[in-house]
Design an enzyme around this catalytic site. Structure first.
Site, PDB file in Angstrom:
ATOM      1  N   CYS A  39      40.385  39.167  32.070  1.00  0.00           N
ATOM      2  CA  CYS A  39      41.212  38.065  31.443  1.00  0.00           C
ATOM      3  C   CYS A  39      40.257  36.835  31.070  1.00  0.00           C
ATOM      4  CB  CYS A  39      42.365  37.642  32.397  1.00  0.00           C
ATOM      5  SG  CYS A  39      41.625  36.874  33.699  1.00  0.00           S
ATOM      6  N   HIS A 158      43.991  35.597  51.310  1.00  0.00           N
ATOM      7  CA  HIS A 158      43.330  35.773  49.944  1.00  0.00           C
ATOM      8  C   HIS A 158      43.029  34.245  49.690  1.00  0.00           C
ATOM      9  CE1 HIS A 158      42.839  36.056  45.666  1.00  0.00           C
ATOM     10  NE2 HIS A 158      43.117  37.311  45.555  1.00  0.00           N
ATOM     11  N   GLU A 160      42.563  32.550  46.999  1.00  0.00           N
ATOM     12  CA  GLU A 160      43.291  31.848  46.226  1.00  0.00           C
ATOM     13  C   GLU A 160      44.374  31.261  46.778  1.00  0.00           C
ATOM     14  OE1 GLU A 160      46.545  32.033  42.597  1.00  0.00           O
ATOM     15  OE2 GLU A 160      44.961  33.430  42.608  1.00  0.00           O
ATOM     16  N   CYS A 261      51.031  33.683  35.839  1.00  0.00           N
ATOM     17  CA  CYS A 261      49.917  33.748  35.266  1.00  0.00           C
ATOM     18  C   CYS A 261      50.057  34.609  33.742  1.00  0.00           C
ATOM     19  CB  CYS A 261      48.545  34.266  35.806  1.00  0.00           C
ATOM     20  SG  CYS A 261      47.352  34.893  34.802  1.00  0.00           S
ATOM     21  N   SER A 290      41.226  43.449  45.249  1.00  0.00           N
ATOM     22  CA  SER A 290      41.767  42.838  43.888  1.00  0.00           C
ATOM     23  C   SER A 290      43.377  43.053  43.952  1.00  0.00           C
ATOM     24  CB  SER A 290      41.222  43.403  42.724  1.00  0.00           C
ATOM     25  OG  SER A 290      41.988  43.165  41.656  1.00  0.00           O
ATOM     26  N   ASN A 292      45.551  41.806  42.014  1.00  0.00           N
ATOM     27  CA  ASN A 292      46.340  42.248  40.585  1.00  0.00           C
ATOM     28  C   ASN A 292      46.083  43.692  40.327  1.00  0.00           C
ATOM     29  OD1 ASN A 292      44.256  42.461  37.996  1.00  0.00           O
ATOM     30  ND2 ASN A 292      43.234  40.996  39.454  1.00  0.00           N
ATOM     31  N   SER A 352      39.590  41.579  36.683  1.00  0.00           N
ATOM     32  CA  SER A 352      38.172  41.218  37.043  1.00  0.00           C
ATOM     33  C   SER A 352      37.264  42.633  36.658  1.00  0.00           C
ATOM     34  CB  SER A 352      37.980  40.962  38.528  1.00  0.00           C
ATOM     35  OG  SER A 352      38.629  39.930  39.020  1.00  0.00           O
TER      36      SER A 352
END
Length: 379
Positions: A39, A158, A160, A261, A290, A292, A352
């Site tokens: 992304c 996580h 984030e 997002c 990951s 996502n 990613s």
């Protein structure tokens, strides 16, 4: 960006994009999701990390965490002599970071406490935090100013979500709809306070009191969570507070901002389109940690499509063999994994994952199918 183009982009992927996201070779048809892979936020973060080494060729460089959840990209940074902060007993050890060192903050961001520590050491900070993550931070800061508890849809461990919660005042992290429902039941009916705190032991702010801190709420999310679930959680809390306080008082008790997002949403929407095709199997490519990527795999599993989640082409082979991570399980070996005869394979990748990695996986799939008749005769 020259290094980025050389190391991560793929001519084969460009050709497939131009051919309506379809590749046909022999017995194999590969259907590529129409939104996949790197992304904008990830591409920006990796490019900034590379440029940092070029800009500070002789300086000692650190990064506070993986730049993104992709093993090959992080390994490349190690080869460029970027030091990763060690984790000792679950805590980051910044003791090696000296005054004046250059420190990169990854795409997921860093906590307020980490940034303060680095400022106090007079480090040069290169902030590659994705702007979508920063948008979530702005939302939880607004919750804090209005004295609302932030309900964060995410994984409490996580990177984030750890960073996001550090910007919040009072917060509670919920993983899914089931946990959100548990909170809403407590709001409406009360319950055993200690049992509630024990259940969410690692997922709330210090001193959190469910009897006092679930009166005024704001909803935010880890940007890589499943869009549809974040929306359902937001609606559930809004409905719950409406039921408890009524329509006139609702705005005093509930705040909501769209912090989903765009890139996450586009990749999930493309996956929902892809699973409507007549697929023999689905290959999802991305780091095993990951978030996502895992949610993309969930979509395939929920639609009953056999799927494998791998982090690189190295997981394939020798022969018709794959080492993959089934949803919610540890790594397993599947052999044979590609069926004989004509097959249609859906392919997608997390935000990613570089195009070069996707190309490598596709080439290995094609090679196995080309060799298959020979293997069958030999058997």
């Amino acid at each position: 960006m020259g290094v980025m183009n050389t190391e991560y982009q793929s001519h084969l992927i460009q050709e497939i994009r131009q051919n309506n996201y379809r590749l046909e070779r022999g017995d194999v048809t590969i259907l590529l999701a129409e939104a996949f892979g790197f992304c904008w936020g990830v591409e920006r973060a990796v490019a900034m990390a590379y440029e940092t080494r070029q800009h500070f060729p002789g300086d000692r460089l650190w990064i506070t965490n993986e730049i993104i959840h992709n093993p090959s990209v992080n390994q490349r940074l190690r080869e460029m002599e970027v030091n990763f902060i060690d984790v000792v007993n679950g805590e980051k050890d910044f003791s090696g970071v000296a005054k004046g060192d250059v420190v990169i903050l990854p795409a997921f961001g860093a906590s307020v406490e980490e940034m303060q520590l680095l400022n106090d050491r007079e480090c040069t900070i290169v902030d590659t935090t994705c702007p979508w993550v920063s948008k979530v931070w702005n939302s939880v800061e607004k919750h804090k100013k209005k004295e609302h508890t932030s309900i964060i849809h995410g994984k409490y461990n996580h990177e984030e979500t750890i960073a996001t919660s550090s910007f919040a005042g009072t917060y509670l992290i919920v993983l899914n709809m089931a946990e959100a429902q548990k909170v809403c039941d407590y709001i409406l009916h009360g319950g055993d306070r200690q049992e509630f705190l024990d259940y969410f032991a690692n997922a709330h702010s210090a001193g959190f009191d469910p009897d006092q801190d679930l009166v005024r709420l704001g909803v935010a999310n880890q940007t890589t969570m499943l869009k549809s679930e974040t929306e359902m959680i937001g609606k559930l809390f809004e409905k719950t507070l409406l039921q408890k306080y009524g329509p006139i008082e609702l705005n005093n008790h509930f705040m909501s901002f769209n912090t989903i997002c765009d890139a996450t949403q586009e990749r999930q929407d493309a996956m929902f389109d892809l699973v409507e095709e007549d697929l023999s199997l689905m290959v999802v490519i991305g780091g095993f940690n990951s978030s996502n990527t895992t949610h993309l795999q969930e979509i395939a599993v929920e639609h009953g499509i056999p799927s494998v989640h791998i982090d690189s082409g190295d997981r394939i082979g020798p022969g018709n063999r794959v080492e993959h991570k089934p949803l919610g399980k540890d790594l397993e070996v599947l052999e044979p994994w590609l069926p004989a005869g004509k097959i249609t394979v859906g392919v997608t990748s997390g935000a990613s994952t570089p195009d070069k990695v996707v190309e490598e996986v596709m080439k290995k799939i094609l090679a196995i199918k080309e060799a298959q008749p020979v293997l069958e005769i030999a058997g």
